[in-house]
Structure formats: C-alpha cells, structure tokens
Motif scaffolding. Structure first.
Motif, PDB file in Angstrom:
ATOM      1  N   GLU A   1       3.340  -4.348   8.619  1.00 22.63           N
ATOM      2  CA  GLU A   1       4.659  -3.904   7.754  1.00 22.63           C
ATOM      3  C   GLU A   1       4.260  -2.381   7.480  1.00 22.63           C
ATOM      4  O   GLU A   1       4.017  -1.653   6.423  1.00 22.63           O
ATOM      5  CB  GLU A   1       5.855  -4.049   7.361  1.00 22.63           C
ATOM      6  N   ILE A   2       5.604  -1.404   8.005  1.00 26.67           N
ATOM      7  CA  ILE A   2       5.352   0.213   7.853  1.00 26.67           C
ATOM      8  C   ILE A   2       6.216   1.155   7.543  1.00 26.67           C
ATOM      9  O   ILE A   2       6.797   0.414   9.472  1.00 26.67           O
ATOM     10  CB  ILE A   2       4.551   0.918   8.659  1.00 26.67           C
ATOM     11  N   PHE A   3       6.717   1.645   6.640  1.00 30.79           N
ATOM     12  CA  PHE A   3       8.011   2.202   6.619  1.00 30.79           C
ATOM     13  C   PHE A   3       7.501   3.560   6.080  1.00 30.79           C
ATOM     14  O   PHE A   3       7.487   4.156   4.994  1.00 30.79           O
ATOM     15  CB  PHE A   3       8.894   0.971   5.566  1.00 30.79           C
ATOM     16  N   PRO A   4       7.865   4.335   7.427  1.00 38.26           N
ATOM     17  CA  PRO A   4       7.983   5.715   7.160  1.00 38.26           C
ATOM     18  C   PRO A   4       9.063   6.417   6.659  1.00 38.26           C
ATOM     19  O   PRO A   4       9.683   5.748   6.309  1.00 38.26           O
ATOM     20  CB  PRO A   4       6.842   6.628   8.226  1.00 38.26           C
ATOM     21  N   GLY A   5       9.552   7.295   5.364  1.00 38.09           N
ATOM     22  CA  GLY A   5      10.384   8.600   5.688  1.00 38.09           C
ATOM     23  C   GLY A   5      11.002   7.335   3.959  1.00 38.09           C
ATOM     24  O   GLY A   5      12.044   7.562   3.414  1.00 38.09           O
ATOM     25  N   PHE A   6      10.280   6.624   3.047  1.00 37.74           N
ATOM     26  CA  PHE A   6      10.588   5.681   2.370  1.00 37.74           C
ATOM     27  C   PHE A   6       9.099   6.383   0.940  1.00 37.74           C
ATOM     28  O   PHE A   6       7.597   6.234   1.264  1.00 37.74           O
ATOM     29  CB  PHE A   6      10.283   4.223   1.549  1.00 37.74           C
ATOM     30  N   ALA A   7       9.641   6.878  -0.018  1.00 45.10           N
ATOM     31  CA  ALA A   7       9.188   7.988  -0.937  1.00 45.10           C
ATOM     32  C   ALA A   7       8.823   6.391  -2.229  1.00 45.10           C
ATOM     33  O   ALA A   7      10.284   6.473  -2.774  1.00 45.10           O
ATOM     34  CB  ALA A   7       9.416   9.128  -1.616  1.00 45.10           C
TER      35      ALA A   7
ATOM     36  N   ILE B   1       0.623  -1.359  -0.089  1.00 41.80           N
ATOM     37  CA  ILE B   1       0.220  -0.337   0.189  1.00 41.80           C
ATOM     38  C   ILE B   1       0.837   1.328   0.429  1.00 41.80           C
ATOM     39  O   ILE B   1       1.862   1.223   1.188  1.00 41.80           O
ATOM     40  CB  ILE B   1      -0.999   0.228   1.043  1.00 41.80           C
ATOM     41  N   VAL B   2       0.514   2.249  -0.925  1.00 41.96           N
ATOM     42  CA  VAL B   2       1.498   3.281  -1.373  1.00 41.96           C
ATOM     43  C   VAL B   2       1.033   3.879  -0.739  1.00 41.96           C
ATOM     44  O   VAL B   2      -0.164   4.686  -0.673  1.00 41.96           O
ATOM     45  CB  VAL B   2       1.266   3.883  -2.947  1.00 41.96           C
ATOM     46  N   GLY B   3       0.426   4.663   0.661  1.00 42.29           N
ATOM     47  CA  GLY B   3       0.750   6.135   1.113  1.00 42.29           C
ATOM     48  C   GLY B   3      -0.044   5.745   2.785  1.00 42.29           C
ATOM     49  O   GLY B   3      -1.197   4.624   2.688  1.00 42.29           O
TER      50      GLY B   3
ATOM     51  N   VAL C   1       2.776  -0.951   4.537  1.00 43.80           N
ATOM     52  CA  VAL C   1       2.472  -0.018   3.941  1.00 43.80           C
ATOM     53  C   VAL C   1       3.910   0.935   3.787  1.00 43.80           C
ATOM     54  O   VAL C   1       4.759   1.212   4.988  1.00 43.80           O
ATOM     55  CB  VAL C   1       1.463   1.162   5.202  1.00 43.80           C
ATOM     56  N   ILE C   2       4.498   2.105   2.686  1.00 45.81           N
ATOM     57  CA  ILE C   2       5.703   2.800   3.084  1.00 45.81           C
ATOM     58  C   ILE C   2       4.077   3.581   1.913  1.00 45.81           C
ATOM     59  O   ILE C   2       3.391   4.675   2.250  1.00 45.81           O
ATOM     60  CB  ILE C   2       6.107   1.994   1.396  1.00 45.81           C
ATOM     61  N   GLU C   3       5.688   4.718   3.348  1.00 43.25           N
ATOM     62  CA  GLU C   3       4.737   6.448   3.623  1.00 43.25           C
ATOM     63  C   GLU C   3       5.432   7.449   3.535  1.00 43.25           C
ATOM     64  O   GLU C   3       7.234   7.274   4.024  1.00 43.25           O
ATOM     65  CB  GLU C   3       4.359   6.731   4.708  1.00 43.25           C
ATOM     66  N   LYS C   4       5.462   8.650   2.642  1.00 42.35           N
ATOM     67  CA  LYS C   4       6.681   9.228   1.986  1.00 42.35           C
ATOM     68  C   LYS C   4       7.149  10.334   3.390  1.00 42.35           C
ATOM     69  O   LYS C   4       8.454  11.318   3.227  1.00 42.35           O
ATOM     70  CB  LYS C   4       6.889   9.867   0.950  1.00 42.35           C
TER      71      LYS C   4
END
Length: 567
Positions: A148-154, A27-29, A56-59
């Motif tokens: 799994e959530i990865f903030p700081g990855f655009a 999931i992007v965002g 989930v990745i979050e920019k």
C-alpha cells in the motif's frame, strides 16, 4: 487510539482523535531504498507463504515528485531484486556508451584519458536514467505485490510506545492556518502503527534527525558530510545529442579549496541532464551554488551542448558525502535507517541508488525473519547491520572511504590522494592503506566571517544557457499551500540578524537554490530575514549549512514542494 496533541490556537481546545492503521512494516519515503525494501518484504512473504502487511508513505504529491538525482545507475541491486527488470519494462533505456572526465580552467579544458582513471570510476555497464521514473516503475512493481503506497502524506511525527521504542509515525494535519489555528478544511493526521518502521527519508530527513539524537545513533561516529546538487533537464538540438555520453568535470568555476564538480548525461529523446555539485564544507559565505552552476554552463567546453536547446526542468537536493565513516548506527528499538537517510552514497563514483536499494533489501530480510520468528522482545533488527557489514555495499564504500577526507588538502592534492587510494584498491592492494581517515568538522562549522572572505561577483544571466533564480524555481513546479505554518523554523529569530547577517552576510540568501531567504528592510528600516517558504524545493541545505544550526526544516503539508516530471 492515541490523541493528537492540542493545537496551539491561543486557547485550550480538545483536538479531534486521529485515526490509526496497523501494519507489520511502515516505510517512510518512496525513494529507491524504501520501495526496494517494500518489494523485498512482499517477495519473501510470497516465497514463504506468510502474510506481511507493508505500507509506504511519501510526502510528494506522487511517487517521484521529490526525487532528484543525476543519474547514472549501477543496476547491481536491481539485478538482485527484480532479475527480469528488462522484460518488465524498467525505464533503464540508455546504457552508457562514452565516459569522459574533464579538468576545467576558466577558458580551457583537459580530458583525462580513461586508462588513467581508477577502474571503479568506470561507468561501463551502467545506465543513464531519470531516477524519478525509476521510482515510479518500482512503485508499480510494489503495488502489484500488494504494497500500500500513500503519496501526498508527510510523516510529521515519530510515535513511541511505553518502553520508548518506535511504534510508527503520524502524518501531518491538513488545513492548519499560518497562525496554527484549524481552518474549515482541517483534517487530522493519521497514525500508522507498525512492528517495524523503516526511515527512508533521504539526505537530512527531518524525522531521521530526531531519531539520531534520541537514540544517540551518531555517538562515536564522525559528522555526516553533504553536497548540494543543482540540476537542469534540457531538450537539446538533435545534432548535439549523443545518447549514452557521460561527462564529469572538476575545477572551474570553483577555486582549488572548494570541492565540487559537474555532470552532463545524454539520455534518450534528445534530452540532457546537467548538474553541478558544491561540497557544503565551503568557506566563503558569499558563494552561491546556483550561480556557480549557471556560470559553469557558459564554459566553452559546455556551452555548445545547450545552444539552441530548451530548458525543461530545474531542481536541487542535498547529497550525503561522508561515506562509510559517517554512517550512523542503523537500528533502534522498533525501526531502522535505510538508504540516504543513513548515507550510503559512493562520492567518487557519484552513485548511491544501488547502495540505497541494497540496504533497503537487507533491512527487509532482517525484518521478515524477525516477524516470522518473534523478535525476542527488544525489537532490534540486529541482523540488518550485520548483513550490511558482509555485503558488497559495505565493500563499495570501504574502497573509497579516504577519498572525501583527503579533499581537505584542496582539489589537486586531494584528488591525487583519492586517485592513488582507489588505484590501490582496484589492484587488490588495499592492505597498503589499512587506516580510515576521519572528517574534521561538520559542514556548518566551516564558514569564514564575511569580512575575511572575498566577495564573488557573478555575471548576469544571458537567457540562453544561464538563467535567474526565480525563473528556475518556476520550472521546479514547486507549490505549497500559502496559508499554512512556515516549515522553515528559526530556533532563535534574533540569530538571523545578530549572527548570520552581522558576521556572515546572511549566507542563507546565497546558498539557498530557491530564493527562500531574503534580507529586507523591516520596521524602522532595520534589516530582517524574510522566509519565502512557498519557494522551498526541499533541498535541506539551510538545515545543514546554517552556521549556528538555527534553521530547522520540518515537513510542510503533504503534497507540497516540487513536482519534478522526470528528474
């Protein structure tokens, strides 16, 4: 494992390989739709005894860092997703207790009685929230379920398989210099492979824009429409604080042919969220949404709330306004669009989070069933748009579908038309208006030449309730690594002067709410466009409003941009 495209470093060189990670769903965002989708997937997995891996990745530098909304939230979707959210400490702390609507003239105001407003505009049962804090709480619930959530990855690139279906995304490289060469700190991006990829990037997502074009998702569908919302958070004098008070307005300082309005929400802890929305189909290239917002706060009916208070935060974000007839096709091989990436905002209600969450949940249910049954090889989540068409989210948008198109007739006639349309639906007489109006133009097509539009003289800020642009951007906590490629790209640099400046007085220097674009003296005294990309608050207005669609907003290094505390 795929290889990264060679960096444009002036000479051929072999790029390092990117690592790859495998998931069932990426999931992007990490906004309301993305987090609701992740939670629903894990809930279904637990209920049915099946393992589903979700990432989930979050920019933004953290979940919530890039979230900006009014916000008054309808808890209908949250009630479905997490029925015991009150017991779990969800940050919905301030129920709406008083709901007011004002029509403003330059010096006066007229309050519209509640009985005259369509019932669907009522905020009874809703909550005033920081949507950023709601997302932080949703992320905690998701992680507790194993997401799994990865903030700081655009997410910077969409990956495709041999058949042309989406197979995931790749995050952007870190440590690339402005000239495109790798720095000593260079780290390649990571590929995230998935059976299904959900794009929850919000309004005007950079990857969503590419997918819409590649898969012709807007064929036969009208243009999306947008507004720009500019917001501040204040700590006000306790004597002026009214917890639960919601105030909306139309009218001044905008003219009758420019759409928009304000919101003023009293949260807990003597805090007030105030904002102003300008519809981006405005015609005058000299108009500055930021300056209109500052001017609005000086109105006699508004100013007293903020006198003696302290401004805590500032930000801006584009908002989808097109409604049901602007929602694109939602699915494509290997993935789907959810939330504001597709555009589910109910403009008259000034709400979208409930529909964003619901569409994320519906997509999650379709993906879970497809993973459990095998998708038949086409990798299309056909059950998702079918479920949306049967849902309360579709009905929510269908009731108000003709409100936004009617505003082309101006504020007063358009508001009267929209109000009548909503009253007929509230009374169960929606069959009297079976038609659906279309949007005539995209927002970038509406500007008049500068010579045909009056200049707007904005007052100087008083430093009490109105402020200058740069001090405002400072309060957004925006930060970008300066030695990186500019993420605001001109497809043809010559257009900036030959068209934008010559014909429209460079409207980007007015509509940008962060001072990114400046016309400065270049070589030989000739004007040139200077892009201060480090100021960018990721509102996407330039990508939307540029008259020749010459500005392409792409993601900067992950973690860059605003860091909103509780917007």
């Amino acid at each position: 494992m795929l290889r990264q495209a060679n960096l444009e470093a002036g000479s051929a060189m072999e790029a390092p390989q990117r690592e790859a990670m495998e998931f069932d769903v990426v999931i992007v965002g990490a906004g309301p739709s993305g987090l609701a989708a992740a939670i629903r997937l894990k809930q279904l997995a637990a209920e049915r005894g099946r393992e589903v891996s979700v990432c989930v990745i979050e920019k933004g530098s953290e979940v919530g860092a890039h979230i900006l909304s009014g916000a008054v939230i309808d808890p209908i979707a949250l009630d479905e997703l997490i029925p015991d959210w009150r017991d779990k400490g969800a940050p919905l702390l301030t129920p709406v207790t008083d709901d007011r609507f004002l029509i403003l003239s330059e010096r006066g105001s007229l309050r519209i009685p509640a009985w005259m407003l369509p019932p669907l505009m009522s905020n009874h049962g809703n909550y005033i929230v920081s949507l950023g804090n709601v997302c932080r709480w949703l992320a905690q619930q998701a992680e507790a379920l194993g997401v799994e959530i990865f903030p700081g990855f655009a997410a910077a690139e969409v990956l495709f398989d041999e058949q042309g279906a989406v197979r995931g995304v790749a995050t952007g490289d870190l440590g690339i210099a402005r000239d495109g060469t790798p720095k000593a700190s260079h780290t390649p991006g990571v590929e995230l492979h998935a059976k299904y990829t959900f794009f929850a990037e919000g309004a005007r997502g950079s990857l969503t824009k590419q997918l819409v074009e590649r898969f012709a998702l807007r064929d036969g569908i009208g243009p999306q429409k947008f507004g720009l919302g500019v917001k501040e958070l204040w700590q006000v004098d306790p004597a002026r604080h009214r917890p639960g008070l919601v105030v909306h307005s139309q009218g001044w300082p905008l003219d009758s042919m420019t759409g928009g309005g304000s919101f003023l929400y009293h949260l807990e802890d003597n805090q007030v969220a105030v904002g102003f929305v300008v519809h981006l189909n405005y015609q005058n290239p000299h108009l500055s949404p930021f300056e209109e917002f500052q001017r609005f706060k000086t109105h006699p009916a508004i100013r007293p709330t903020f006198e003696g208070g302290k401004r805590l935060a500032y930000g801006a974000r584009a908002i989808n306004e097109g409604g049901l007839q602007s929602v694109p096709k939602l699915i494509f091989p290997g993935g789907c669009l959810i939330g504001c990436a597709a555009g589910f905002v109910n403009l008259p209600r000034i709400k979208g989070s409930h529909n964003a969450m619901k569409t994320g949940m519906l997509a999650a249910e379709a993906a879970f069933d497809a993973l459990a049954a095998g998708d038949g090889g086409d990798r299309l989540l056909a059950a998702y748009p079918e479920a949306f068409a049967r849902s309360w989210a579709w009905r929510d948008l269908h009731k108000v579908r003709n409100v936004k198109p009617g505003l082309r007739w101006g504020l007063w006639l358009g508001t009267l038309h929209g109000g009548l349309h909503m009253w007929l639906n509230d009374l169960g007489l929606g069959f009297l208006v079976p038609w659906t109006m279309k949007h005539a133009k995209a927002d970038h097509e509406t500007l008049k030449p500068a010579a045909a539009a009056p200049r707007i003289v904005y007052p100087k800020p008083d430093g009490v309730v109105s402020f200058d642009l740069l001090s405002s951007v400072f309060l957004s906590n925006t930060n970008h690594e300066e030695d990186q490629p500019v993420h605001l790209r001109l497809k043809d640099p010559a257009i900036a002067i030959a068209v934008n400046l010559t014909l429209y007085d460079a409207p980007e220097q007015y509509y940008c709410p962060a001072g990114v674009y400046e016309i400065v003296a270049g070589e030989g005294g000739r004007p040139r466009l200077q892009i201060n990309a480090q100021n960018c608050v990721h509102c996407k207005t330039c990508d939307i409003k540029d008259p020749r669609q010459n500005i392409d907003w792409v993601v900067p290094e992950g973690g860059g941009g605003p860091n909103y505390p509780n917007m």
